[in-house]
Design a protein around this motif. Structure first.
Motif, PDB file in Angstrom:
ATOM      1  N   VAL A 296      51.143  40.206  57.603  1.00 30.67           N
ATOM      2  CA  VAL A 296      51.896  41.391  58.042  1.00 30.67           C
ATOM      3  C   VAL A 296      51.034  42.299  58.897  1.00 30.67           C
ATOM      4  N   ALA A 297      49.800  42.558  58.462  1.00 33.03           N
ATOM      5  CA  ALA A 297      48.946  43.494  59.194  1.00 33.03           C
ATOM      6  C   ALA A 297      47.508  43.002  59.197  1.00 33.03           C
ATOM      7  N   TYR A 298      46.918  42.962  60.391  1.00 33.58           N
ATOM      8  CA  TYR A 298      45.492  42.657  60.523  1.00 33.58           C
ATOM      9  C   TYR A 298      44.815  43.964  60.916  1.00 33.58           C
ATOM     10  N   LEU A 299      43.957  44.469  60.031  1.00 30.02           N
ATOM     11  CA  LEU A 299      43.382  45.798  60.199  1.00 30.02           C
ATOM     12  C   LEU A 299      41.879  45.729  60.413  1.00 30.02           C
ATOM     13  N   CYS A 300      41.374  46.593  61.285  1.00 34.32           N
ATOM     14  CA  CYS A 300      39.942  46.797  61.464  1.00 34.32           C
ATOM     15  C   CYS A 300      39.596  48.122  60.785  1.00 34.32           C
ATOM     16  N   ILE A 301      38.559  48.132  59.953  1.00 33.60           N
ATOM     17  CA  ILE A 301      38.246  49.307  59.136  1.00 33.60           C
ATOM     18  C   ILE A 301      36.760  49.609  59.220  1.00 33.60           C
ATOM     19  N   GLY A 302      36.411  50.881  59.402  1.00 40.18           N
ATOM     20  CA  GLY A 302      35.001  51.256  59.408  1.00 40.18           C
ATOM     21  C   GLY A 302      34.805  52.725  59.714  1.00 40.18           C
ATOM     22  N   ARG A 303      33.574  53.145  59.572  1.00 42.67           N
ATOM     23  CA  ARG A 303      33.222  54.496  60.009  1.00 42.67           C
ATOM     24  C   ARG A 303      33.315  54.541  61.536  1.00 42.67           C
ATOM     25  N   VAL A 304      33.551  55.738  62.064  1.00 42.00           N
ATOM     26  CA  VAL A 304      33.751  55.861  63.505  1.00 42.00           C
ATOM     27  C   VAL A 304      32.898  56.986  64.069  1.00 42.00           C
ATOM     28  N   SER A 305      32.648  56.900  65.362  1.00 38.02           N
ATOM     29  CA  SER A 305      31.889  57.955  66.029  1.00 38.02           C
ATOM     30  C   SER A 305      32.713  59.235  66.144  1.00 38.02           C
ATOM     31  N   HIS A 306      34.028  59.082  66.290  1.00 36.49           N
ATOM     32  CA  HIS A 306      34.919  60.236  66.408  1.00 36.49           C
ATOM     33  C   HIS A 306      36.355  59.757  66.302  1.00 36.49           C
ATOM     34  N   PHE A 307      37.244  60.702  66.029  1.00 34.31           N
ATOM     35  CA  PHE A 307      38.682  60.457  66.083  1.00 34.31           C
ATOM     36  C   PHE A 307      39.242  61.202  67.284  1.00 34.31           C
ATOM     37  N   HIS A 308      40.132  60.572  68.017  1.00 30.21           N
ATOM     38  CA  HIS A 308      40.751  61.228  69.165  1.00 30.21           C
ATOM     39  C   HIS A 308      41.716  62.314  68.699  1.00 30.21           C
TER      40      HIS A 308
ATOM     41  N   GLU B 244      38.833  59.301  53.552  1.00 31.35           N
ATOM     42  CA  GLU B 244      37.441  58.922  53.294  1.00 31.35           C
ATOM     43  C   GLU B 244      36.586  59.023  54.557  1.00 31.35           C
ATOM     44  N   GLY B 245      37.202  59.395  55.682  1.00 30.55           N
ATOM     45  CA  GLY B 245      36.470  59.446  56.943  1.00 30.55           C
ATOM     46  C   GLY B 245      36.386  58.117  57.654  1.00 30.55           C
ATOM     47  N   LEU B 246      37.179  57.140  57.202  1.00 28.80           N
ATOM     48  CA  LEU B 246      37.174  55.821  57.816  1.00 28.80           C
ATOM     49  C   LEU B 246      38.279  55.703  58.861  1.00 28.80           C
ATOM     50  N   GLY B 247      38.009  54.971  59.913  1.00 31.20           N
ATOM     51  CA  GLY B 247      39.020  54.661  60.909  1.00 31.20           C
ATOM     52  C   GLY B 247      39.669  53.325  60.600  1.00 31.20           C
ATOM     53  N   VAL B 248      40.930  53.197  60.965  1.00 32.83           N
ATOM     54  CA  VAL B 248      41.680  51.957  60.791  1.00 32.83           C
ATOM     55  C   VAL B 248      42.394  51.644  62.099  1.00 32.83           C
ATOM     56  N   GLY B 249      42.334  50.403  62.511  1.00 31.55           N
ATOM     57  CA  GLY B 249      43.073  49.957  63.690  1.00 31.55           C
ATOM     58  C   GLY B 249      43.919  48.750  63.338  1.00 31.55           C
ATOM     59  N   TRP B 250      45.196  48.811  63.662  1.00 29.25           N
ATOM     60  CA  TRP B 250      46.127  47.710  63.371  1.00 29.25           C
ATOM     61  C   TRP B 250      46.190  46.820  64.605  1.00 29.25           C
ATOM     62  N   VAL B 251      45.742  45.574  64.463  1.00 29.70           N
ATOM     63  CA  VAL B 251      45.794  44.605  65.561  1.00 29.70           C
ATOM     64  C   VAL B 251      47.023  43.730  65.353  1.00 29.70           C
ATOM     65  N   SER B 252      48.008  43.890  66.217  1.00 24.71           N
ATOM     66  CA  SER B 252      49.264  43.146  66.067  1.00 24.71           C
ATOM     67  C   SER B 252      49.447  42.086  67.152  1.00 24.71           C
TER      68      SER B 252
ATOM     69  N   PRO C 183      28.653  50.368  63.101  1.00 27.09           N
ATOM     70  CA  PRO C 183      28.342  49.173  62.318  1.00 27.09           C
ATOM     71  C   PRO C 183      28.028  49.442  60.851  1.00 27.09           C
ATOM     72  N   ASP C 184      27.952  50.704  60.454  1.00 30.15           N
ATOM     73  CA  ASP C 184      27.574  51.043  59.081  1.00 30.15           C
ATOM     74  C   ASP C 184      28.461  50.327  58.066  1.00 30.15           C
ATOM     75  N   PRO C 185      27.875  49.719  57.046  1.00 31.05           N
ATOM     76  CA  PRO C 185      28.699  49.054  56.024  1.00 31.05           C
ATOM     77  C   PRO C 185      29.520  50.061  55.220  1.00 31.05           C
ATOM     78  N   ILE C 186      30.648  49.598  54.698  1.00 33.91           N
ATOM     79  CA  ILE C 186      31.491  50.427  53.846  1.00 33.91           C
ATOM     80  C   ILE C 186      31.098  50.180  52.393  1.00 33.91           C
ATOM     81  N   PRO C 187      30.756  51.238  51.652  1.00 34.26           N
ATOM     82  CA  PRO C 187      30.401  51.040  50.238  1.00 34.26           C
ATOM     83  C   PRO C 187      31.544  50.380  49.470  1.00 34.26           C
ATOM     84  N   ASP C 188      31.189  49.541  48.516  1.00 31.07           N
ATOM     85  CA  ASP C 188      32.202  48.822  47.764  1.00 31.07           C
ATOM     86  C   ASP C 188      33.128  49.760  47.008  1.00 31.07           C
ATOM     87  N   ASP C 189      32.595  50.874  46.490  1.00 29.46           N
ATOM     88  CA  ASP C 189      33.465  51.781  45.738  1.00 29.46           C
ATOM     89  C   ASP C 189      34.491  52.438  46.647  1.00 29.46           C
ATOM     90  N   MET C 190      34.117  52.693  47.899  1.00 28.89           N
ATOM     91  CA  MET C 190      35.060  53.276  48.856  1.00 28.89           C
ATOM     92  C   MET C 190      36.125  52.255  49.237  1.00 28.89           C
TER      93      MET C 190
END
Length: 250
Positions: A185-197, A157-165, A37-44
């Motif tokens: 075209v693309a609906y994306l979910c963006i945020g910090r993640v616990s891990h990447f697979h 940046e260490g952020l995860g992105v998920g494309w919901v189509s 749930p951590d917010p993404i800094p505006d500069d990032m």
């Protein structure tokens, strides 16, 4: 300079830079259930949006716009639109395939601190666009380039992105109040993640394996595979083997 001397490759990135780029590509994942749930800094957020805006576009028309969604109520309505389409999608598969589909987590709309819809304005540069004169899909393809730019920048940046189509386009247009002539075209979910697979989740779940690259190469025309002794085949197999193990540099 003598003719038999190689031409200096002055435009090539350094070994460290190239390794970072390939690592980014190989480590990129479609994230669904690992958002924090951590917010993404505006500069990032500004940096990754800038990376998207610097994507190539046909006729330099820059057809993209970015709808940034932080409001929980808008996310809730987007999630409802997804849920409706997801149930319809499940019924399109049969037997075990349907069971596997229902077990998959295919979005992170409510969990990700940022949802982002990247759209295409097909009229932004007028009716006649350089490079789109004979293939009117090129503006849509340009937007997809912006998506990939953002995805790779976010991963760096260490952020995860998920494309919901899995949406009915008209539903997501209604949720986001998009004008009639604007294409989502693309609906994306963006945020910090616990891990990447380590591997794509659909590959791990047994939905579909990664295809051998050498089987997808055609030489000078469709249906003409490279010769078995073509050094390109050996080079491709070596690269894919390293890529499968995230063994860098390629």
């Amino acid at each position: 300079m003598q003719k038999d001397q190689p031409i200096p490759d002055t435009h090539r990135f350094s070994e460290t830079e190239r390794t970072a780029i390939y690592r980014n590509i190989l480590c990129r994942r479609d994230v669904r259930g690992q958002f924090l749930p951590d917010p993404i800094p505006d500069d990032m957020l500004a940096r990754i949006l800038t990376a998207a805006h610097f994507a190539p576009s046909v006729g330099f028309m820059q057809p993209w716009s970015f709808v940034v969604v932080k409001d929980p109520e808008v996310k809730r309505r987007a999630h409802e639109a997804f849920s409706l389409a997801n149930e319809e999608a499940a019924e399109m598969f049969e037997g075990e395939r349907r069971q596997i589909y229902r077990s998959l987590r295919l979005e992170g709309i409510l969990d990700a601190p940022i949802n982002l819809c990247i759209t295409c304005d097909r009229d932004r540069a007028g009716p006649v666009v350089i490079g789109r004169t004979h293939d009117h899909r090129m503006d849509l393809y340009s937007v997809v380039c912006a998506v990939q730019n953002l995805w790779l920048a976010a991963r760096s940046e260490g952020l995860g992105v998920g494309w919901v189509s899995i949406f009915r386009p008209e539903d997501i247009k209604r949720v986001l109040s998009l004008p009639e002539d604007i294409v989502p075209v693309a609906y994306l979910c963006i945020g910090r993640v616990s891990h990447f697979h380590d591997k794509p989740e659909l590959e791990t779940a047994g939905w579909r394996p990664r295809l051998p690259l050498e089987q997808l190469i055609h030489m000078n025309g469709w249906g003409q595979p490279p010769a078995a002794d073509d050094p390109l085949v050996e080079a491709i197999q070596a690269c894919q083997s390293k890529a499968d193990q995230s063994d860098l540099p390629l």
